[in-house]
Enzyme design. Sequence first.
Site, PDB file in Angstrom:
ATOM      1  N   LEU A   1       1.106   3.599 -11.775  1.00 11.23           N
ATOM      2  CA  LEU A   1       1.358   2.208 -12.929  1.00 11.23           C
ATOM      3  C   LEU A   1       2.599   3.827 -12.520  1.00 11.23           C
ATOM      4  CD1 LEU A   1      -2.000   1.421 -13.986  1.00 11.23           C
ATOM      5  CD2 LEU A   1       0.092   0.459 -12.651  1.00 11.23           C
TER       6      LEU A   1
ATOM      7  N   ALA B   1       6.053   3.851 -13.624  1.00 11.72           N
ATOM      8  CA  ALA B   1       7.752   3.488 -13.904  1.00 11.72           C
ATOM      9  C   ALA B   1       8.422   4.967 -14.125  1.00 11.72           C
ATOM     10  CB  ALA B   1       7.658   3.167 -15.543  1.00 11.72           C
TER      11      ALA B   1
ATOM     12  N   CYS C   1       8.805   3.709   4.190  1.00  9.30           N
ATOM     13  CA  CYS C   1       7.955   2.705   4.361  1.00  9.30           C
ATOM     14  C   CYS C   1       8.399   1.812   3.193  1.00  9.30           C
ATOM     15  CB  CYS C   1       6.545   3.689   4.314  1.00  9.30           C
ATOM     16  SG  CYS C   1       6.325   4.564   6.009  1.00  9.30           S
TER      17      CYS C   1
HETATM   18  P1  NAD Z   1       9.849   8.939  12.320  1.00  6.63           P
HETATM   19  O1  NAD Z   1      10.681   9.233  12.981  1.00  6.63           O
HETATM   20  O2  NAD Z   1       9.769  10.706  11.722  1.00  6.63           O
HETATM   21  O3  NAD Z   1       9.391   9.747  13.965  1.00  6.63           O
HETATM   22  C1  NAD Z   1       9.185   8.743  14.445  1.00  6.63           C
HETATM   23  C2  NAD Z   1       9.749  10.186  16.088  1.00  6.63           C
HETATM   24  O4  NAD Z   1       9.319   9.458  17.519  1.00  6.63           O
HETATM   25  C3  NAD Z   1      10.538  10.941  16.620  1.00  6.63           C
HETATM   26  O5  NAD Z   1      10.383  12.524  16.904  1.00  6.63           O
HETATM   27  C4  NAD Z   1      11.883   9.737  18.128  1.00  6.63           C
HETATM   28  O6  NAD Z   1      12.338  11.084  18.750  1.00  6.63           O
HETATM   29  C5  NAD Z   1      10.540   9.538  18.427  1.00  6.63           C
HETATM   30  N1  NAD Z   1      10.516   8.870  19.573  1.00  6.63           N
HETATM   31  C6  NAD Z   1      11.022   7.524  18.952  1.00  6.63           C
HETATM   32  N2  NAD Z   1      11.151   6.540  20.895  1.00  6.63           N
HETATM   33  C7  NAD Z   1      10.358   7.509  21.303  1.00  6.63           C
HETATM   34  C8  NAD Z   1       9.560   7.518  23.083  1.00  6.63           C
HETATM   35  N3  NAD Z   1       9.820   6.256  23.073  1.00  6.63           N
HETATM   36  N4  NAD Z   1       8.812   8.035  22.976  1.00  6.63           N
HETATM   37  C9  NAD Z   1       8.299   9.135  23.094  1.00  6.63           C
HETATM   38  N5  NAD Z   1       8.743   9.640  21.485  1.00  6.63           N
HETATM   39  C10 NAD Z   1       9.937   8.870  20.587  1.00  6.63           C
HETATM   40  O7  NAD Z   1       9.348   8.615  12.256  1.00  6.63           O
HETATM   41  P2  NAD Z   1       7.054   8.677  11.161  1.00  6.63           P
HETATM   42  O8  NAD Z   1       7.841   8.570   9.362  1.00  6.63           O
HETATM   43  O9  NAD Z   1       6.213   9.544  11.820  1.00  6.63           O
HETATM   44  O10 NAD Z   1       6.829   7.242  11.472  1.00  6.63           O
HETATM   45  C11 NAD Z   1       6.530   6.677  12.179  1.00  6.63           C
HETATM   46  C12 NAD Z   1       5.874   5.583  12.421  1.00  6.63           C
HETATM   47  O11 NAD Z   1       4.916   4.978  11.045  1.00  6.63           O
HETATM   48  C13 NAD Z   1       6.267   4.204  11.351  1.00  6.63           C
HETATM   49  O12 NAD Z   1       5.966   3.110  12.004  1.00  6.63           O
HETATM   50  C14 NAD Z   1       6.238   4.596  10.039  1.00  6.63           C
HETATM   51  O13 NAD Z   1       5.974   3.249   9.416  1.00  6.63           O
HETATM   52  C15 NAD Z   1       4.790   4.532   9.951  1.00  6.63           C
HETATM   53  N6  NAD Z   1       4.723   5.323   9.412  1.00  6.63           N
HETATM   54  C16 NAD Z   1       5.018   6.524   8.602  1.00  6.63           C
HETATM   55  C17 NAD Z   1       4.907   7.168   7.297  1.00  6.63           C
HETATM   56  C18 NAD Z   1       4.962   8.321   6.817  1.00  6.63           C
HETATM   57  O14 NAD Z   1       4.692   8.239   6.045  1.00  6.63           O
HETATM   58  N7  NAD Z   1       6.275   8.748   6.872  1.00  6.63           N
HETATM   59  C19 NAD Z   1       3.564   6.459   7.059  1.00  6.63           C
HETATM   60  C20 NAD Z   1       2.423   6.103   7.527  1.00  6.63           C
HETATM   61  C21 NAD Z   1       2.998   5.205   8.333  1.00  6.63           C
HETATM   62  C1  UGA Z   2       3.467   5.063   1.150  1.00  6.52           C
HETATM   63  C2  UGA Z   2       1.765   4.102   0.945  1.00  6.52           C
HETATM   64  O1  UGA Z   2       1.364   5.345  -0.277  1.00  6.52           O
HETATM   65  C3  UGA Z   2       1.125   5.453   2.448  1.00  6.52           C
HETATM   66  O2  UGA Z   2      -0.615   4.639   2.166  1.00  6.52           O
HETATM   67  C4  UGA Z   2       1.309   4.703   3.844  1.00  6.52           C
HETATM   68  O3  UGA Z   2       1.102   4.840   4.444  1.00  6.52           O
HETATM   69  C5  UGA Z   2       3.034   5.092   3.069  1.00  6.52           C
HETATM   70  O4  UGA Z   2       4.178   4.847   2.157  1.00  6.52           O
HETATM   71  C6  UGA Z   2       4.124   3.653   5.231  1.00  6.52           C
HETATM   72  O5  UGA Z   2       3.486   3.266   5.284  1.00  6.52           O
HETATM   73  O6  UGA Z   2       4.854   5.429   5.142  1.00  6.52           O
HETATM   74  P1  UGA Z   2       4.289   7.430   0.759  1.00  6.52           P
HETATM   75  O7  UGA Z   2       5.474   6.696   1.285  1.00  6.52           O
HETATM   76  O8  UGA Z   2       4.782   8.244   1.065  1.00  6.52           O
HETATM   77  O9  UGA Z   2       2.956   6.670   1.236  1.00  6.52           O
HETATM   78  O10 UGA Z   2       4.555   7.646  -0.999  1.00  6.52           O
HETATM   79  P2  UGA Z   2       4.148   7.460  -1.850  1.00  6.52           P
HETATM   80  O11 UGA Z   2       2.636   8.931  -2.546  1.00  6.52           O
HETATM   81  O12 UGA Z   2       3.397   5.961  -1.935  1.00  6.52           O
HETATM   82  O13 UGA Z   2       5.385   6.975  -2.915  1.00  6.52           O
HETATM   83  C7  UGA Z   2       6.671   6.102  -2.278  1.00  6.52           C
HETATM   84  C8  UGA Z   2       7.461   6.549  -3.384  1.00  6.52           C
HETATM   85  O14 UGA Z   2       7.007   5.661  -4.706  1.00  6.52           O
HETATM   86  C9  UGA Z   2       8.625   7.404  -4.024  1.00  6.52           C
HETATM   87  O15 UGA Z   2       9.833   7.325  -4.382  1.00  6.52           O
HETATM   88  C10 UGA Z   2       7.274   7.277  -5.552  1.00  6.52           C
HETATM   89  O16 UGA Z   2       8.545   8.114  -6.175  1.00  6.52           O
HETATM   90  C11 UGA Z   2       7.234   6.000  -5.909  1.00  6.52           C
HETATM   91  N1  UGA Z   2       6.301   6.035  -7.016  1.00  6.52           N
HETATM   92  C12 UGA Z   2       4.523   5.785  -6.663  1.00  6.52           C
HETATM   93  C13 UGA Z   2       6.364   5.552  -8.085  1.00  6.52           C
HETATM   94  O17 UGA Z   2       8.095   5.299  -8.404  1.00  6.52           O
HETATM   95  N2  UGA Z   2       5.301   5.511  -9.247  1.00  6.52           N
HETATM   96  C14 UGA Z   2       4.095   5.032  -8.483  1.00  6.52           C
HETATM   97  O18 UGA Z   2       3.116   4.977  -9.498  1.00  6.52           O
HETATM   98  C15 UGA Z   2       3.690   5.994  -7.076  1.00  6.52           C
END
Ligand code: NAD
Ligand code: UGA
Length: 428
Positions: free
Chosen positions: A249, A251, A259
């Site tokens: 919540l 702002a 993501c």
């Molecule tokens: P990232 O871009 O940091 O990492 C992806 C990695 O995959 C890279 O190192 C890339 O070189 C590698 N890659 C690409 N193609 C490949 C292949 N064919 N074989 C082996 N490696 C390969 O991505 P991320 O932030 O870790 O996100 C990955 C997925 O998880 C996304 O779908 C994202 O939406 C999801 N996700 C991310 C978060 C987060 O906080 N970053 C949280 C929840 C879900």
């Molecule tokens: C978010 C979700 O919280 C995770 O559950 C999910 O796995 C992830 O996306 C994903 O799918 O990658 P993340 O993006 O790492 O995680 O960080 P958050 O803490 O959710 O913050 C996201 C953005 O919202 C930040 O820019 C943060 O500053 C902003 N935020 C968060 C606000 O502006 N207000 C809030 O009250 C909370």
Amino acid sequence: MNIAVIGTGYVGLTTAISFAIRGHDVTCLDVDHAKIEQLKNGILPIYEPQMDDAFRQVQEQHPIRFTSSVQDVAQDHPLYFLCVGTPSDTNGKADLTYVIEAIDTLKERIPVSNDHKAVVLKSTVPIGTASRVAKLLSVREDLIVVSNPEFLREGSALVDSLHPSRIVIGTQSAEAKSLMDEVYANFQAPVLYTTWNNAEMIKYASNAFLATKISFMNELARLCERVGADITMVAQGMGLDSRIGGEFLRAGIGYGGSCFPKDTAALVTVAHDHQVELSIVERAMRVNQSQTEWFLQKLNVDDGDWHGKKIAILGLSFKPDTDDIREAPSLAILKQLTGVGAKLVTYDPVASYHVRRLYPAVTYVSTPYEALDQANVAILVTEWKELVELDWTRVHSIMKSPVLLDGRNVWPVEELRALGFEYTGVGR
Ligand code: NAD
Ligand code: UGA
């Protein structure tokens, strides 16, 4: 269990480390050779609190193997966790190129055997992807597709991964269920078994709902300013109702990260493909896209004469405790302020390196006080602890004019006004 993790980004690495901590034998594959070399040398390519120590301990006690050769993972593994990126394409759709490439490789390279193996989609993928992947793998009866979306947050990735709020598993296969039960046997969390489509929808719905909560508060903040209410107090009062909940919540200058922006866009395109309008999510996206511009109106960028003036920008990562700058509000702010004539000086404890490549003309300094020295205005973009707890007397003495723009509503407004600062927050 022997587990292969494909992709060593934020999710892949965190997953690998937490599985190793929970006793599994993990091998990580990435196509990025430089990243793999770094990891082999014990260097993490990302900044995450507690991760360095955990990685060091794991590598001493129960080492994760790193490789860029498919050959090394295409054997002996009952489980393949896909953690590759799914970025937005130009239309906002999730680009599944990396997922499909990885699936094609596994299909061709995993030796056929009588034992079932699970190909687990941890990447965030549009509804219908597991079903599409199963079709691609239909020639391989030994490979079962499972959806297991990830809910970790950057900045607390390891804790979230070791202690998840829930484990969602999409599969209708008894063999896959028994493999997944074994993987998560040492994790304490509610486990929800469901269908592929439900698991994929739960992931998008969760992110879209959280993003909408933030945009709801950001839009309400605009009204608070007009009617003389304080959004932080409003949030506190709302959050005491357990049906609303006190989190997300806050702002501010809008949500960023790898993501929320991409997953809301991807969900909306899935809806359009099915002739459904997700107007609430679309509105949440629009509010977020205009939030930094709305916030910067407080500076009178267009009207003021900024030549020869200095603007201190504090914080560059999209949130504290990460070096990730994907869709960071700081980038929108730099874009809008570039060209107004002011000298832009920024400080971030870990993310400057990444931003410098995009904005080489901006000045990057190594302490917040260097940024604030002789500044005409300071903007808080990311609420790193050290930027929340500044020495305000010192700040007052070094700024040219004591004007503060608090983009996260975290600075102590009463104290600051008492010290003689001109303070502006969001919706207060
Ligand atoms: P990232 O871009 O940091 O990492 C992806 C990695 O995959 C890279 O190192 C890339 O070189 C590698 N890659 C690409 N193609 C490949 C292949 N064919 N074989 C082996 N490696 C390969 O991505 P991320 O932030 O870790 O996100 C990955 C997925 O998880 C996304 O779908 C994202 O939406 C999801 N996700 C991310 C978060 C987060 O906080 N970053 C949280 C929840 C879900
Ligand atoms: C978010 C979700 O919280 C995770 O559950 C999910 O796995 C992830 O996306 C994903 O799918 O990658 P993340 O993006 O790492 O995680 O960080 P958050 O803490 O959710 O913050 C996201 C953005 O919202 C930040 O820019 C943060 O500053 C902003 N935020 C968060 C606000 O502006 N207000 C809030 O009250 C909370």
